[in-house]
Motif scaffolding. Structure first.
Motif, PDB file in Angstrom:
ATOM      1  N   ALA A   2     -16.364  26.950  37.849  1.00  0.00           N
ATOM      2  CA  ALA A   2     -16.489  26.298  36.550  1.00  0.00           C
ATOM      3  C   ALA A   2     -15.164  25.718  36.062  1.00  0.00           C
ATOM      4  O   ALA A   2     -15.116  24.590  35.572  1.00  0.00           O
ATOM      5  CB  ALA A   2     -17.031  27.292  35.521  1.00  0.00           C
TER       6      ALA A   2
ATOM      7  N   ALA B  44     -21.409  23.356  34.992  1.00  0.00           N
ATOM      8  CA  ALA B  44     -21.005  22.665  33.765  1.00  0.00           C
ATOM      9  C   ALA B  44     -21.252  23.499  32.507  1.00  0.00           C
ATOM     10  O   ALA B  44     -20.411  23.505  31.600  1.00  0.00           O
ATOM     11  CB  ALA B  44     -21.725  21.326  33.654  1.00  0.00           C
ATOM     12  N   GLN B  45     -22.352  24.210  32.440  1.00  0.00           N
ATOM     13  CA  GLN B  45     -22.642  25.009  31.247  1.00  0.00           C
ATOM     14  C   GLN B  45     -21.625  26.142  31.086  1.00  0.00           C
ATOM     15  O   GLN B  45     -21.162  26.412  29.982  1.00  0.00           O
ATOM     16  CB  GLN B  45     -24.060  25.584  31.312  1.00  0.00           C
TER      17      GLN B  45
ATOM     18  N   ARG C  73     -18.595  26.157  32.311  1.00  0.00           N
ATOM     19  CA  ARG C  73     -17.307  25.514  31.975  1.00  0.00           C
ATOM     20  C   ARG C  73     -17.265  25.199  30.472  1.00  0.00           C
ATOM     21  O   ARG C  73     -16.240  25.390  29.822  1.00  0.00           O
ATOM     22  CB  ARG C  73     -17.124  24.246  32.810  1.00  0.00           C
ATOM     23  N   LYS C  74     -18.389  24.746  29.940  1.00  0.00           N
ATOM     24  CA  LYS C  74     -18.459  24.424  28.520  1.00  0.00           C
ATOM     25  C   LYS C  74     -18.246  25.668  27.664  1.00  0.00           C
ATOM     26  O   LYS C  74     -17.485  25.651  26.685  1.00  0.00           O
ATOM     27  CB  LYS C  74     -19.816  23.798  28.216  1.00  0.00           C
ATOM     28  N   VAL C  75     -18.881  26.766  28.028  1.00  0.00           N
ATOM     29  CA  VAL C  75     -18.725  28.028  27.291  1.00  0.00           C
ATOM     30  C   VAL C  75     -17.280  28.520  27.381  1.00  0.00           C
ATOM     31  O   VAL C  75     -16.680  28.900  26.375  1.00  0.00           O
ATOM     32  CB  VAL C  75     -19.709  29.100  27.819  1.00  0.00           C
TER      33      VAL C  75
ATOM     34  N   GLY D  35     -14.666  26.822  27.965  1.00  0.00           N
ATOM     35  CA  GLY D  35     -13.776  25.888  27.289  1.00  0.00           C
ATOM     36  C   GLY D  35     -13.690  26.107  25.784  1.00  0.00           C
ATOM     37  O   GLY D  35     -12.739  25.673  25.137  1.00  0.00           O
ATOM     38  N   ARG D  36     -14.672  26.773  25.227  1.00  0.00           N
ATOM     39  CA  ARG D  36     -14.687  27.047  23.780  1.00  0.00           C
ATOM     40  C   ARG D  36     -13.801  28.219  23.390  1.00  0.00           C
ATOM     41  O   ARG D  36     -13.535  28.429  22.212  1.00  0.00           O
ATOM     42  CB  ARG D  36     -16.113  27.336  23.325  1.00  0.00           C
TER      43      ARG D  36
END
Length: 138
Positions: free
Chosen positions: A122, A129-130, A132-134, A136-137
């Protein structure tokens, strides 16, 4: 948001303390299922996730820092979780009502490696992608 960052930074240490304390107690101290085979299976299966959780908590703690989270730091988190798994097995060997085995270490390492695969993918390989998004927050 600042409080959440500090909670994420403290969580790995609290979790390590919980592991240490629970490793000092008999395996059936908290829960004992009526069927001893199922009880044993579930408790042995927990090795697969116990140190994976520690690795993930270490990653989350590192992601709260201002410095970049690098592939090398990711490896350090995984190695630290694995070393703590080794220390936990050694610690358990001093208690007659606990067991310590190489197979338990293999399960610990397997959980860490699976989590490492997904987090590495990720954050550094453009996969998941999901996730990585989590991450990244944080």
């Amino acid at each position: 948001m600042k409080i959440l960052k500090w909670v994420l930074r403290v969580l790995p240490f609290a979790y390590m303390a919980a592991i240490w304390i629970m490793s000092s107690l008999p395996a059936d101290h908290f829960v004992k299922l009526p069927d001893s085979q199922i009880d044993h299976f579930i408790k042995e299966s927990l090795h697969l996730i116990e140190f994976a959780i520690l690795y993930v908590l270490l990653v989350l703690a590192m992601l709260t820092r201002r410095a970049a989270f690098t592939p090398a730091l990711n490896i350090v988190c995984a190695v630290f979780a694995a070393l703590y798994g080794i220390s936990d097995e050694i610690h358990q060997s001093f208690y007659s009502y606990r067991s310590s085995s190489l197979f338990d270490l293999v399960k610990d390492f397997t959980g860490i490696l699976v989590s490492f695969y997904f987090i590495r993918g990720a954050l550094f390989k453009g996969k998941f992608a999901q996730l990585r998004k989590v991450l990244g927050r944080v």
